[in-house]
Design a protein around this motif. Sequence first.
Motif, PDB file in Angstrom:
ATOM      1  N   SER A  56       0.856  -1.183   0.000  1.00 40.43           N
ATOM      2  CA  SER A  56       0.000   0.000   0.000  1.00 40.43           C
ATOM      3  C   SER A  56       0.892   1.231   0.000  1.00 40.43           C
ATOM      4  CB  SER A  56      -0.929  -0.011   1.219  1.00 40.43           C
ATOM      5  OG  SER A  56      -1.890   1.022   1.117  1.00 40.43           O
ATOM      6  N   THR A  57       0.275   2.405   0.162  1.00 42.79           N
ATOM      7  CA  THR A  57       0.990   3.671   0.217  1.00 42.79           C
ATOM      8  C   THR A  57       0.172   4.617   1.056  1.00 42.79           C
ATOM      9  OG1 THR A  57       2.029   5.395  -1.130  1.00 42.79           O
ATOM     10  CG2 THR A  57      -0.116   4.585  -1.869  1.00 42.79           C
ATOM     11  N   ASN A  58       0.694   5.826   1.338  1.00 45.08           N
ATOM     12  CA  ASN A  58      -0.099   6.750   2.146  1.00 45.08           C
ATOM     13  C   ASN A  58      -1.312   7.225   1.346  1.00 45.08           C
ATOM     14  OD1 ASN A  58       0.441   9.519   0.874  1.00 45.08           O
ATOM     15  ND2 ASN A  58       2.540   8.790   1.226  1.00 45.08           N
ATOM     16  N   VAL A  59      -2.317   7.692   2.055  1.00 46.08           N
ATOM     17  CA  VAL A  59      -3.601   7.994   1.426  1.00 46.08           C
ATOM     18  C   VAL A  59      -3.481   9.105   0.397  1.00 46.08           C
ATOM     19  CG1 VAL A  59      -5.970   8.740   1.841  1.00 46.08           C
ATOM     20  CG2 VAL A  59      -4.871   7.203   3.463  1.00 46.08           C
ATOM     21  N   ASP A  60      -2.710  10.145   0.690  1.00 43.22           N
ATOM     22  CA  ASP A  60      -2.578  11.257  -0.251  1.00 43.22           C
ATOM     23  C   ASP A  60      -2.003  10.773  -1.581  1.00 43.22           C
ATOM     24  OD1 ASP A  60      -3.614  13.122   1.447  1.00 43.22           O
ATOM     25  OD2 ASP A  60      -1.685  13.818   2.194  1.00 43.22           O
ATOM     26  N   ASP A  61      -0.944   9.953  -1.518  1.00 41.92           N
ATOM     27  CA  ASP A  61      -0.343   9.445  -2.747  1.00 41.92           C
ATOM     28  C   ASP A  61      -1.278   8.464  -3.453  1.00 41.92           C
ATOM     29  OD1 ASP A  61       1.877  10.974  -2.372  1.00 41.92           O
ATOM     30  OD2 ASP A  61       3.172   9.360  -1.656  1.00 41.92           O
ATOM     31  N   ALA A  62      -2.036   7.692  -2.668  1.00 38.32           N
ATOM     32  CA  ALA A  62      -2.990   6.756  -3.280  1.00 38.32           C
ATOM     33  C   ALA A  62      -4.033   7.507  -4.100  1.00 38.32           C
ATOM     34  CB  ALA A  62      -3.670   5.924  -2.197  1.00 38.32           C
ATOM     35  N   ILE A  65      -2.344   8.654  -7.306  1.00 43.64           N
ATOM     36  CA  ILE A  65      -2.136   7.541  -8.233  1.00 43.64           C
ATOM     37  C   ILE A  65      -3.442   7.182  -8.926  1.00 43.64           C
ATOM     38  CG2 ILE A  65      -1.549   5.086  -8.384  1.00 43.64           C
ATOM     39  CD1 ILE A  65       0.460   5.646  -6.053  1.00 43.64           C
ATOM     40  N   ALA A  66      -4.523   7.106  -8.161  1.00 45.85           N
ATOM     41  CA  ALA A  66      -5.825   6.811  -8.760  1.00 45.85           C
ATOM     42  C   ALA A  66      -6.202   7.878  -9.782  1.00 45.85           C
ATOM     43  CB  ALA A  66      -6.898   6.719  -7.672  1.00 45.85           C
ATOM     44  N   ALA A  67      -5.946   9.158  -9.454  1.00 49.31           N
ATOM     45  CA  ALA A  67      -6.279  10.254 -10.370  1.00 49.31           C
ATOM     46  C   ALA A  67      -5.479  10.170 -11.660  1.00 49.31           C
ATOM     47  CB  ALA A  67      -6.038  11.601  -9.689  1.00 49.31           C
ATOM     48  N   SER A  68      -4.255   9.623 -11.588  1.00 52.83           N
ATOM     49  CA  SER A  68      -3.442   9.507 -12.799  1.00 52.83           C
ATOM     50  C   SER A  68      -4.038   8.513 -13.781  1.00 52.83           C
ATOM     51  CB  SER A  68      -2.006   9.089 -12.439  1.00 52.83           C
ATOM     52  OG  SER A  68      -1.936   7.725 -12.081  1.00 52.83           O
TER      53      SER A  68
END
Length: 223
Positions: A56-62, A65-68
């Motif tokens: 997993s990763t931290n929520v902000d980066d997640a 990543i989803a937005a990308s």
Amino acid sequence: MHNAAQWGNLPLMQKTFRDAFLAAIKSSGKSMRQVAQDAGVSYEQLKNLAQGKSKSTNVDDAVRIAASFGTNLESFLEGQMISTEHPTIAIAGKVGAGAQVPVFDAYPKGAGPQVECPPGLTPHNIVAVEVEGDSMEPVYSAGDLLFYRRNGHDSVPSDIIGHRCVCEDLDGMGWVKQVKAGDEPGQFHLISLNPGANNMWNVQLRWAARVQLHWPADLAKKI
């Protein structure tokens, strides 16, 4: 109604963020370097995720990543991608300029509303906030959307001086002000857009970003 495409044959809810990430990479054909660039995250971080060194990763980066991949975090974990024919941008929360200012992230991460990406902007690394109240009249009105590009965590770039910015102070309160240099390093004067509103002097900021685009409420197409 979104035109969504399933990523592979994974179950409706992914067991891990890594599962969703690998399925998205495979289905979209994007390289990890492209995702890292679009999302504004470290390539090494994505490589470790893909190799199973982290699941997993931290929520902000997640969220980034989803937005990308053109979607929000909730849909990303469900294995769905919003069609790139109508890319969207997440609305992070609401913001004001008066004494009572809503904090950012009014919505659960990845679960807030989306708005169609305005012409001239790309959806990657761009966030929107909704203006609340009339304290920014006549420049911005209630319901208007302000789009800005986050410059990373805890970043106050030098090019914000003299510009209208979305910013957050050390108390976690969100503001839209014209930012000017303060009396000491690390301090800023926040000048109200409404001549009748109060200015703020020598404020320390957690981050600030220039307003990239102002979209009146009647033009915004929320999804």
